[in-house]
Design a protein around this motif. Structure first.
Motif, short mmCIF file in Angstrom:
data_model
loop_
_atom_site.label_atom_id
_atom_site.label_comp_id
_atom_site.label_asym_id
_atom_site.label_seq_id
_atom_site.Cartn_x
_atom_site.Cartn_y
_atom_site.Cartn_z
N ILE A 126 4.89 7.15 11.44
CA ILE A 126 4.41 7.81 12.73
C ILE A 126 6.11 8.56 12.57
CG2 ILE A 126 2.64 7.84 13.99
CD1 ILE A 126 5.88 5.90 14.96
N LYS A 127 6.25 9.81 12.76
CA LYS A 127 7.65 10.36 13.62
C LYS A 127 7.27 10.64 15.36
CE LYS A 127 10.54 11.71 9.30
NZ LYS A 127 10.72 13.42 9.18
N TYR A 128 7.98 11.11 15.44
CA TYR A 128 7.91 11.38 16.62
C TYR A 128 8.98 12.81 16.78
CZ TYR A 128 5.84 7.33 18.30
OH TYR A 128 4.53 6.17 18.05
N PRO B 255 0.34 -1.18 -0.17
CA PRO B 255 -0.05 0.17 -0.10
C PRO B 255 1.31 1.09 -0.03
CG PRO B 255 -0.74 -1.49 1.37
CD PRO B 255 0.51 -1.87 1.15
N PHE B 256 0.11 1.76 -0.72
CA PHE B 256 0.77 3.99 -0.71
C PHE B 256 0.32 4.02 0.64
CE2 PHE B 256 1.24 7.82 -0.81
CZ PHE B 256 2.32 8.44 -1.87
N TYR B 257 1.03 4.55 1.92
CA TYR B 257 0.51 5.57 3.24
C TYR B 257 0.04 6.35 2.08
CZ TYR B 257 0.74 0.70 5.01
OH TYR B 257 0.17 -0.64 3.94
N ASN B 258 -0.89 7.31 2.32
CA ASN B 258 -1.17 9.06 2.53
C ASN B 258 0.35 9.71 3.77
OD1 ASN B 258 -2.54 8.84 0.47
ND2 ASN B 258 -4.59 8.42 2.18
N SER B 259 -0.42 9.09 5.04
CA SER B 259 0.38 9.93 5.90
C SER B 259 1.69 9.15 6.83
CB SER B 259 -0.44 9.41 7.07
OG SER B 259 -1.44 11.01 7.32
N GLY B 260 2.03 7.81 5.75
CA GLY B 260 2.92 7.36 6.16
C GLY B 260 3.52 6.33 6.83
N ASP C 224 9.76 16.31 27.37
CA ASP C 224 10.33 14.34 27.77
C ASP C 224 8.75 13.99 27.60
OD1 ASP C 224 12.89 14.18 28.00
OD2 ASP C 224 12.74 14.60 30.16
N LYS C 225 7.92 14.52 27.13
CA LYS C 225 6.74 13.38 26.68
C LYS C 225 6.63 13.53 25.18
CE LYS C 225 5.29 12.93 30.27
NZ LYS C 225 4.74 11.60 31.12
N VAL C 226 6.35 12.20 24.69
CA VAL C 226 6.16 12.00 23.62
C VAL C 226 4.88 12.86 22.52
CG1 VAL C 226 5.71 9.99 21.76
CG2 VAL C 226 6.64 9.50 23.41
N LEU C 227 5.56 13.42 20.77
CA LEU C 227 4.90 14.11 20.30
C LEU C 227 4.39 13.26 19.16
CD1 LEU C 227 2.91 16.12 19.84
CD2 LEU C 227 4.69 17.60 18.95
N VAL C 228 3.17 12.36 18.34
CA VAL C 228 2.94 12.05 17.39
C VAL C 228 2.92 12.70 16.27
CG1 VAL C 228 2.19 9.97 16.18
CG2 VAL C 228 1.97 10.34 18.85
N LEU C 229 3.77 12.73 15.17
CA LEU C 229 3.83 13.17 14.09
C LEU C 229 3.57 12.38 13.08
CD1 LEU C 229 6.96 16.10 14.81
CD2 LEU C 229 4.51 16.11 15.04
N PRO C 230 2.86 12.78 11.71
CA PRO C 230 3.15 12.21 10.74
C PRO C 230 4.41 12.02 10.21
CG PRO C 230 2.41 13.68 10.22
CD PRO C 230 2.43 13.85 11.29
N ASP C 231 4.42 10.63 9.25
CA ASP C 231 5.81 10.34 8.87
C ASP C 231 5.76 9.86 7.30
OD1 ASP C 231 8.60 9.82 8.59
OD2 ASP C 231 8.70 7.18 8.67
N GLN C 232 5.72 10.56 6.03
CA GLN C 232 4.72 10.80 4.51
C GLN C 232 6.46 10.09 4.04
OE1 GLN C 232 3.19 14.82 4.56
NE2 GLN C 232 1.07 14.08 4.65
#
Length: 520
Positions: free
Chosen positions: A51-53, A44-49, A58-66
């Motif tokens: 995940i990046k962080y 599949p081609f994932y539109n938002s890939g 010191d708290k995790v923030l989730v970001l898209p990994d395109q």
């Protein structure tokens, strides 16, 4: 024509991936490409890939990994098709990435919006219905490509990578087609064996299963010609998990693409029978210097210290708590390189990430790289002095990180799991610790915690001895490094693996690395 259906692939262009399955898929692809094998990977081609962080306090923030833009421009649209899902028309397109006769086909959903949302992110799970239609969409799209752009009559093998692809043989039944499908199991963990309510199958297929909940693993296993596990240990564990499919079960231990992962100069010296401890020392010092230059962007470290890496997904069964606890308990002349991330739904894994981040912030000798990718992996597997491989015995199907390190003369301290049992000879080409379990014990059970407690004691003791050896007897340490190369090759190569997967192409795969197979 060989076809591999996989939920992810980790190409050198740093395409989004979650873990070892994606890396392995790319290793197979590159090996087939160099050998001009007609090989097609469908994914599949994932539109938002994936995940990046990032971290905020010191708290995790989730970001898209395109997908990287410089990779997207290399893709060529080769066709568009229509399939039906939930009795609605879905438009898809196929994008091709090719090297020689090998291709990766990315399936992109164009419309409607609800269908496109299914391919938003790798391994995203909202609810049972979402995942069911996500996997079914992937299967229908893959078969649409095969039928239109290859032809079923040209297919020699269809390898189904994990249970997510299990709808493919079920759809072939509805087409009254029987192809040579092989089901490849890459994990004993329950996350790799999803199940769905039988009503979903009734609505989409008209099938009325006896069971209330249908495991995709059982569908794939029942309809495939073979079931392939990925190490001898994984095979033994799987026989107890799937005794009703025992006559289809076999194992082919994973391998890695040597030309992708091994230092080019080291490979050349090895092939020319010129590898000595002195030459190995020179190459290792060169690669450690390159890694040091990369690590300086994070903090200043001691370039003369021992570099030790724990680099993998921060999931509980891989026991990242071992390295975290060791760092907290010991003051050693060691630079610890921690690298890896987990899925955003894995709360325990996220806690491990946050703990690694805190260690990196508070200790001068700890660096944590949370957005781990292929480029960073190559630096680590060539430049460190030791790799740590600590999964709970029975839960790591194979584990190729020790192979990538070993072929570069980097030994591993490993638990007795996956391919480590086949490759590592204790105190000769690496080190082993812990229990060798022949059953799947829950790592988060009372029994599992007790085993891990005992395993950690041996891990810590052996780790300290290894550090002492590195500091006080470097020649002996380098001898173990040299032994790792000589014993891991040629077994650890993807050529060996693929020659076992595809006997019709054995001569081609072996020919490329024939020098690796000669008597030394």
């Amino acid at each position: 024509m060989i076809i591999s259906i996989t939920p992810e692939i980790a190409l050198d262009e740093n395409t989004p991936f979650a873990g070892g399955l994606g890396v392995l898929a790319a290793d197979k692809f590159y090996t087939c490409a160099r050998n001009s094998i007609d090989y097609v990977v469908i994914t599949p081609f994932y539109n938002s890939g994936y995940i990046k962080y990032d971290f905020v306090n010191d708290k995790v923030l989730v970001l898209p990994d395109q997908f990287p833009q410089d990779f997207l421009v290399k893709l060529k649209e080769v066709g568009r098709e229509q399939i039906y899902l939930r009795k609605e028309k879905v438009e898809i397109s196929f994008y091709e990435y090719a090297i020689n006769n090998a291709k990766v086909i990315f399936v992109k959903v164009l419309k409607p919006a609800w269908a496109s949302r299914l391919f938003n992110r790798l391994y995203e799970h909202l609810d049972q219905s979402f995942s069911f239609y996500k996997y079914l969409l992937f299967a229908k799209a893959a078969l649409a490509y095969i039928e239109k752009y290859i032809g079923f009559e040209k297919v020699e093998y269809i390898d189904l990578e994990e249970a997510y692809t299990a709808f493919i043989p079920l759809l072939l039944v509805s087409k009254n087609l029987k192809l040579n499908c092989r089901f490849v199991i890459h994990t004993p963990g329950p996350w790799g064996h999803p199940r769905f309510d039988k009503n979903l199958f009734a609505e989409e297929f008209g099938y009325n299963f006896i069971e209330d909940n249908i495991y995709l693993t059982n569908i794939a296993s029942s309809l495939a010609q073979e079931i392939i596990t990925v190490s001898k240990k994984h095979f033994e564990i799987s026989k107890k998990m799937f005794p009703h499919h025992i006559y289809k079960l076999k194992y082919v231990t994973n391998g890695v693409d040597i030309k992708r992962w091994m230092d080019e100069e080291l490979l050349e010296i090895y092939l020319n029978d010129e590898l000595t401890i002195n030459k190995l020392r020179e190459i290792k010092e060169k690669n450690k210097s390159i890694l040091y230059d990369f690590l300086k962007q994070f903090k200043e470290i001691n370039p003369n210290s021992m570099f030790v890496a724990w680099n993998r997904r921060t999931v509980a069964y891989k026991r990242p708590d071992f390295i975290i606890k060791f760092i907290k308990e010991n003051e050693e002349n060691v630079t610890f390189i921690l690298a890896g991330k987990t899925d955003p739904m894995d709360e325990v894994g996220l806690e491990f990430m946050e703990e690694m981040r805190r260690l990196s912030n508070t200790r001068n000798n700890v660096i944590y790289i949370w957005n781990y990718n292929i480029s960073v992996a190559k630096l680590i597997f060539k430049g460190v002095d030791l790799i740590l491989f600590t999964p709970f015995s029975g839960w790591e199907a194979c584990g190729t990180s020790i192979m990538k390190a070993g072929i570069n003369g980097i030994p591993a301290l490993s638990s007795k799991d996956g391919s480590a049992i086949e490759l590592i000879q204790d105190n000769y080409n690496g080190w082993l610790f812990g229990k060798d379990l022949n059953e799947l014990v829950l790592f988060n059970s009372e029994k599992g915690y007790k085993i891990s407690e005992e395993d950690y004691k041996e891990f810590s003791e052996k780790f300290k001895n290894i550090i002492s050896l590195w500091c006080n007897n470097r020649e002996k340490y380098l001898e173990i490094c040299l032994n790792a190369i000589k014993t891991f090759l040629p077994f650890a190569s993807s050529n060996r693996m693929l020659s076992q997967y595809y006997p019709n192409y054995k001569e081609k795969f072996i020919a490329e690395i024939i020098k690796l197979f000669k008597e030394k």
